[in-house]
Write a protein that holds these residues in place. Structure first.
Motif: not given
Length: 380
Positions: A285-295
């Protein structure tokens, strides 16, 4: 022009040493070698005190996971960080001194570009700027896209100066290597049940005598028998290391997440905030959240090459906790730095060292005494 109430870190670190009563083994026993404990131990050693540090060496400690961001203006409210005009210049000088000592680069003083996320935020910040609330740390506000390579910033943003990022893991490793070589760093967990205190100091495990003991345990202090009553509110955060070819690395980027350049097209992206119960390490979940923010910040493709998680020692009012125990004179506390550790630690280490030597008082807004009323009756 940025203001600072200190001329240099060295002046405050290397002040004259007060003669103290001779003790067996050490003058100060420091529990924890994260950024709070490491800076305090360094300051005390520079002043000629005998210091012993206990730390089990956890790779996932908050300090080892952190990107080391020093940000003068932060948050959705675009607020000036607490005591930024004093803390930031002092921290920069402190880390430069450590760079000279160890022959390594730790402090990267680079601009921070805080991206506006909407016209509404853009207008709100511009309206506030008329009052100059940021003490010179905002170098420029722009409503146009600055066209940084790979950066999506259609609403412009704010260029911040006076901050940057610190290679915390490398800094702590250099200090720990010196501690292992010189024998002042003990690589084991500290057992508080083995500590006894008296009017002249403290004894640990029946074999180590210290004039004073300082708790720098970070979030683990919530279980401390002497300081567990303090209002620490630990929170867990994930960070990612990513590779992103073509993304501008001349600055730190900040919009919902920070993007710290590490060199060779690598960046550290963080951080999430998770309240108890905590996961056992990094999460999908943390990985997906940060990847979304970077996108949101970049349209460029990126690859996640690492992920870590640590627990921050935050405080409900977002101010540090510093100073002596209310009833046990041989004990003090140093911590509660949250996500601001690299900015807070150097100046507060000097402040606490001054207090321990008897020539300063802890600032009221940093003193743990502001929470003395929370200590239950009958608790140590």
């Amino acid at each position: 022009m940025l203001r600072s109430s200190v001329s240099s870190a060295s002046f405050l670190i290397k002040r004259s040493v007060i003669t103290l009563p001779a003790m067996t083994d050490c003058d100060f026993l420091v529990v924890g070698h994260g950024i709070a404990g490491a800076t305090l131990a360094y300051v005390l050693r520079q002043r000629g005190h005998r210091v012993r540090v206990y730390d089990p060496g956890q790779a996932n400690s908050a300090s080892n996971v952190a990107a080391g961001l020093m940000n003068p203006v932060a948050g959705k409210r675009f607020a000036l960080s607490w005591r930024a005009a004093e803390l930031l210049p002092f921290a920069g000088a402190f880390y430069r001194e450590l760079e000279q000592r160890y022959g390594q680069v730790f402090f990267h003083e680079v601009p921070i570009f805080k991206l506006f996320n909407s016209v509404e935020e853009q207008n709100a910040v511009l309206a506030r700027s008329a009052d100059q609330p940021w003490d010179g740390f905002v170098a420029e506000l722009t409503t146009a896209d600055p066209h940084l390579p790979g950066v999506h910033a259609p609403f412009g943003g704010a260029w911040l100066r006076g901050g940057g990022h610190v290679a915390v893991r490398e800094l702590l490793a250099a200090l720990a290597a010196e501690g292992a070589r010189d024998g002042w760093l003990v690589p084991e967990a500290f057992d508080w049940s083995q500590l006894t205190c008296d009017a002249a100091g403290a004894t640990y495990a029946g074999r180590v005598r210290a004039r004073h003991v300082v708790c720098c345990e970070g979030a683990a202090a919530v279980r401390n028998p002497y300081f567990g009553w303090l209002p620490l509110t630990p929170n867990q955060g994930d960070v990612l290391d990513v590779e992103c070819a073509g993304l501008s690395s001349a600055q730190v980027l900040n919009r919902g997440a920070y993007v710290v350049p590490l060199g060779e097209s690598r960046f550290r992206v963080g951080a999430t905030y998770r309240w108890p119960p905590f996961a056992d390490g990094p999460t999908a979940v943390g990985r997906e959240e940060l990847a979304a923010r970077l996108s949101v910040i970049t349209d460029l493709p990126f690859a996640v090459v690492g992920q870590r998680a640590g627990v921050r020692p935050a405080v409900r009012d977002r101010r540090p906790l510093l100073g002596p125990h209310p009833t046990v004179p041989a004990l003090s506390f140093c911590g509660g730095y949250g996500s601001k550790g690299v900015m807070l630690a150097p100046r507060l280490a000097v402040l606490l060292a001054d207090c321990l030597e008897g020539h300063a008082k802890i600032w009221p807004d940093a003193s743990l005494q502001r929470y003395n009323a929370l200590r239950p009756v009958g608790v140590i």
